[in-house]
Motif scaffolding. Structure first.
Motif, mmCIF file in Angstrom:
data_model
loop_
_atom_site.group_PDB
_atom_site.id
_atom_site.type_symbol
_atom_site.label_atom_id
_atom_site.label_comp_id
_atom_site.label_asym_id
_atom_site.label_seq_id
_atom_site.Cartn_x
_atom_site.Cartn_y
_atom_site.Cartn_z
ATOM 1 N N GLU A 53 -17.734 37.697 16.496
ATOM 2 C CA GLU A 53 -18.069 38.360 15.404
ATOM 3 C C GLU A 53 -17.739 37.977 14.215
ATOM 4 N N ALA A 54 -16.879 37.515 14.289
ATOM 5 C CA ALA A 54 -15.795 36.793 12.788
ATOM 6 C C ALA A 54 -15.735 35.783 12.165
ATOM 7 N N GLU A 55 -17.118 35.201 12.746
ATOM 8 C CA GLU A 55 -18.202 34.113 12.162
ATOM 9 C C GLU A 55 -18.851 34.519 10.943
ATOM 10 N N ILE A 56 -18.687 34.452 10.516
ATOM 11 C CA ILE A 56 -19.952 34.099 8.479
ATOM 12 C C ILE A 56 -21.551 34.013 9.176
ATOM 13 N N ASP A 57 -22.272 35.589 8.750
ATOM 14 C CA ASP A 57 -23.367 34.822 9.116
ATOM 15 C C ASP A 57 -23.524 35.089 7.003
ATOM 16 N N TRP A 58 -23.991 34.266 6.696
ATOM 17 C CA TRP A 58 -24.206 34.130 4.961
ATOM 18 C C TRP A 58 -25.735 35.001 4.904
ATOM 19 N N ARG A 59 -26.212 34.574 5.604
ATOM 20 C CA ARG A 59 -27.781 35.729 5.400
ATOM 21 C C ARG A 59 -27.322 37.067 5.365
ATOM 22 N N MET A 60 -26.931 37.415 5.384
ATOM 23 C CA MET A 60 -25.902 38.768 5.345
ATOM 24 C C MET A 60 -25.842 39.027 3.948
ATOM 25 N N ASP A 61 -25.960 40.837 3.331
ATOM 26 C CA ASP A 61 -25.844 41.475 2.071
ATOM 27 C C ASP A 61 -24.000 40.888 1.953
ATOM 28 N N VAL A 62 -24.108 40.423 0.688
ATOM 29 C CA VAL A 62 -22.887 40.426 0.004
ATOM 30 C C VAL A 62 -21.858 41.270 0.441
ATOM 31 N N ASP A 63 -22.106 42.181 0.795
ATOM 32 C CA ASP A 63 -21.078 43.565 0.884
ATOM 33 C C ASP A 63 -20.722 43.802 2.093
ATOM 34 N N GLN A 64 -21.691 43.488 3.136
ATOM 35 C CA GLN A 64 -21.469 43.203 4.381
ATOM 36 C C GLN A 64 -20.276 42.122 4.937
ATOM 37 N N ILE A 65 -20.600 41.169 4.157
ATOM 38 C CA ILE A 65 -19.718 40.091 4.590
ATOM 39 C C ILE A 65 -18.382 40.253 3.950
ATOM 40 N N ASP A 66 -18.065 40.973 2.634
ATOM 41 C CA ASP A 66 -16.927 41.119 2.501
ATOM 42 C C ASP A 66 -15.954 42.237 3.369
ATOM 43 N N ARG A 67 -16.815 43.288 3.863
ATOM 44 C CA ARG A 67 -16.484 44.270 5.209
ATOM 45 C C ARG A 67 -15.859 42.961 6.199
#
Length: 314
Positions: free
Chosen positions: A208-222
């Protein structure tokens, strides 16, 4: 009151210390068995065990609470109540009935939201504006018992799982003392949970901790904040894993494809997301130490047009 305390990590140790400071009589402590941990796999004792030993409290470390032998051992202490906090073992029905007033759990969420193993991380991931502590009368379900007391705190925009854990540990330590005081006065009332509002906080999986860069920046920040300190949000750069421990949303939207480095100028290393862009602040490569992105750039060439990716061979 004669209290049996069951818990294992520092979250629970703070509650135990709070009860001791309030001069409650802890007649027995239950905690997980000593186990090897860390890089050297040295045998580690729990934070709760350290507190129990420092205060000369009788201690049990059973592998399970399901045996008649353990039930007999618990009955000997003639407890009024058992306080449970992040113990890590299931309490069977036979154990729940042993103390005079049953078993009280210190849960790190505002039940019925986020029942389960990872309420702190799930609250951050979901963007919850508040969370808190619930003192709950335990039953055979998973965090389904009646609520006895709740205290809330805000989730700050910069909170990590670690900082929020520490705040909730302190709040839980205060709340259990308050709950027991009300119980002794006969002023502690039980409120059933609303099942229609229930949500489940599943155990965190490393994937789950692998970043999906397609997500919204706020989701990635969270995600970065929720997985700090464990397991650490990560991505891949030039085929190597890179953990990102700290970042923030850029003030302006920098156009680029998801995962693309769009600038490395005065604003720092800015990476495009599915919507918005992220400024990297603290990173770590395998076997290395956490370092500010400016320090990381000294030994690693970063330039616009390069990509962070979920693909190892990028």
């Amino acid at each position: 009151m004669r209290i049996i305390f069951a818990g294992t990590p520092v979250f629970a140790a703070k509650a135990l210390l709070s009860l001791l400071n309030a001069e409650y009589q802890i007649v027995l402590v239950l905690t997980q068995p000593d186990r090897p941990a860390g890089r050297g796999m040295k045998t580690q004792v729990s934070d709760v065990k350290k507190v129990a030993q420092a205060h000369d409290i009788p201690l049990l470390q059973p592998l399970t609470l399901k045996t008649e032998t353990v039930h007999t051992q618990l009955k000997v202490f003639n407890a009024d109540v058992m306080v449970v906090a992040a113990y890590g073992l299931i309490l069977p029905k036979e154990v729940l009935k042993i103390p005079r007033y049953g078993c009280l759990n210190i849960h790190a969420s505002l039940l019925p939201r986020w029942r389960g193993a990872a309420p702190i991380q799930r609250a951050i991931l979901a963007g919850d504006q508040e969370t808190g502590i619930t003192i709950m009368q335990m039953d055979e379900g998973l965090d389904t018992g009646d609520m006895l007391l709740q205290r809330d705190i805000p989730v700050d925009a910069v909170d990590t799982a670690q900082t929020l854990h520490d705040k909730l540990a302190d709040l839980g330590a205060q709340s259990i003392v308050e709950a027991l005081e009300l119980m002794q006065l006969g002023k502690l009332s039980a409120t059933p949970q609303d099942e229609t509002l229930a949500s489940y906080a599943a155990k965190i999986q490393k994937k789950e901790a692998e970043i999906d860069w397609r997500m919204d920046v706020d989701q990635i920040d969270r995600s970065i904040r929720a997985f700090n300190p464990y397991p650490g949000a990560y991505t891949y750069f030039q085929g190597s894993l890179l953990k990102i421990w700290q970042a923030k949303a850029a003030v302006k939207n920098n156009p680029g494809k998801a995962g693309e480095i769009v600038t490395t100028g005065s604003e720092g290393v800015v990476v495009a997301c599915g919507r918005g862009s992220l400024i990297l602040e603290v990173v770590q490569k395998p076997g290395g130490k956490k370092m500010p992105i400016a320090e990381f750039m000294v030994g690693h060439y970063l330039q616009p047009g390069q990509f962070f990716s979920t693909v190892v061979d990028c």
